[in-house]
Design an enzyme around this catalytic site. Sequence first.
Site, PDB file in Angstrom:
ATOM      1  N   HIS A 192       0.828  -1.213   0.000  1.00 24.43           N
ATOM      2  CA  HIS A 192       0.000   0.000   0.000  1.00 24.43           C
ATOM      3  C   HIS A 192       0.858   1.256   0.000  1.00 24.43           C
ATOM      4  O   HIS A 192       2.048   1.248   0.342  1.00 24.43           O
ATOM      5  CB  HIS A 192      -0.956  -0.001   1.197  1.00 24.43           C
ATOM      6  CG  HIS A 192      -0.290   0.108   2.540  1.00 24.43           C
ATOM      7  ND1 HIS A 192       0.094   1.319   3.102  1.00 24.43           N
ATOM      8  CD2 HIS A 192       0.058  -0.842   3.444  1.00 24.43           C
ATOM      9  CE1 HIS A 192       0.628   1.111   4.272  1.00 24.43           C
ATOM     10  NE2 HIS A 192       0.634  -0.194   4.510  1.00 24.43           N
ATOM     11  N   CYS A 208       2.361  -4.908   7.004  1.00 29.90           N
ATOM     12  CA  CYS A 208       2.129  -4.639   5.587  1.00 29.90           C
ATOM     13  C   CYS A 208       3.356  -3.976   4.966  1.00 29.90           C
ATOM     14  O   CYS A 208       4.242  -3.499   5.672  1.00 29.90           O
ATOM     15  CB  CYS A 208       0.913  -3.740   5.406  1.00 29.90           C
ATOM     16  SG  CYS A 208      -0.655  -4.554   5.778  1.00 29.90           S
TER      17      CYS A 208
END
Length: 526
Positions: A422, A441
Amino acid sequence: MLVNYIYLSMFEGIVFVEKGKGWLVLLLLGMAFVSSCAIKRPPKGSAVQEAEYQYKSLEMAEAQAQESARVQEKAQRKEYSKRQQDSIATFKKLLWADSARTDHPKWLDSLYKNHQYRPFLIDQLREKPAIIDEYLRKTGSHGLDTNYFYLNEINARLSELEEKQSSSLKYPEKMKLELLMAAALLKYSEAIQYGVIRPDSLDKNYFIKTASPDSSKIMRVFNAPDLLLFLDSIQPSSAAYRSLQKALQAGTGAINRNKEDAAQTIKLNLERLRWKNKPNDTEKYVWVNIPDFSLDVMEKGVSTLQMKVCVGEGRTETEPEGTKETPQLNSMIYSVQVNPIWNIPASIARKEISRYASNDPYYLSNNDIDVYKNGKRLAAPQNIDWATVDVSQYTFKQRPGEQNSLGKIKFIFNNNSSVYLHDTPTKSAFKKKVRAISHGCVRVEKPKELALVLFGAGKTYDQIKTAMDRSYPRAKYIGLPVKIPVYLTYITAWVDVKGLLQIRNDIYGLDLRLYEAMKAGQMIAE
């Protein structure tokens, strides 16, 4: 050719026998004499009857001789069968007594069952006795200890075999050498094709699909028409592997490592490269190297896009279990969410968000975070005493926008760790040298460029770019026309395109765990 005969006379009869079979003659005559007692002798003077008498006597003697020979042959067969069964029993006993030398004793048992539990390798290798020695010595160039494959023992026994004639080598010694070589070849075949350590045994966050040892591929070492050709064929041939081998043999150091440390790191990464978990270089895929904090889009073995990334934080005193570490995994990127909504994980809400909110009543609204209970959004979460309530009864979502922790886009792929690639609003993080700072992440430095490479130029990418630039963003899912493989990996040593050895810090301690496992198994060359 004429055959010499001996003329004998007994009981007024005439017998011709082949020269060289006197013992049979005597046996037959003796039996004929005994048999004659059972045959009524005809009156003297009848030549025909006398001849018949002599013929019947010899016929009976021959039948008795044949019966005696059959009895003797049966006894010999029985003795041979007993010796054979004893040999099989001894071989089986040695085979299972030696089973600790291999992880696959049943495979070897099946192999030798097909060979009637008899040695066969020694006879095959007698013409090229140096094959085993040659290939076991090569294991050092793979970073493996040669004695993991019993090199010293095999050398000693092969020397003994060469000094003695095969006939003078005792059968138990021959069987022991046979089984030693079989165990070594089995280990070598598996180690070179699949590695010596199972990666998921070292890391609970390892989810890359890795092929398990295939018995048919490993056992081919025993039935390959040309053993030398087979051993050549299983040598790892990737450019990454060969370049590390050369660096190891040359004793190459790195800028941030001395030669000894570099050599050990190379050996560990050679083992990683032997694991059957690598992408096909002919395809397009996204490759994230966690300790290098980097992402590459690979096409036909060449990087077409490279960027920095931020990965999960390693183990700390407050996080000894490594719950924030980015997992190793592979999956398929199938969609993106432009201007994503961040569904804040319960662990982050409990440990961080609620703490910030208890210190600052307006933290939630200032960061565009909505709070839900039983699926309904709360109008005034600032009135809740977050220091005392049960936070698990609430869910937290951050709205799209400039403050959203996922930035303007996230790249979605299926996995059991709830991680994805992301964007991030905190661009300054990419200026740091050590970028192990996320909750697991992977934050990407160039999200628009990544979207362009994945989707390609055109209407869909233009739509993505416009949505990311919008002042009043709305969350929107857009599927990829073709799914793209993604690999989150852990590599701490490689040779770059300029031929320079690169070494990275072991941020999650996985090098250390791999080294300890290989050392405990006497696998790594010291």
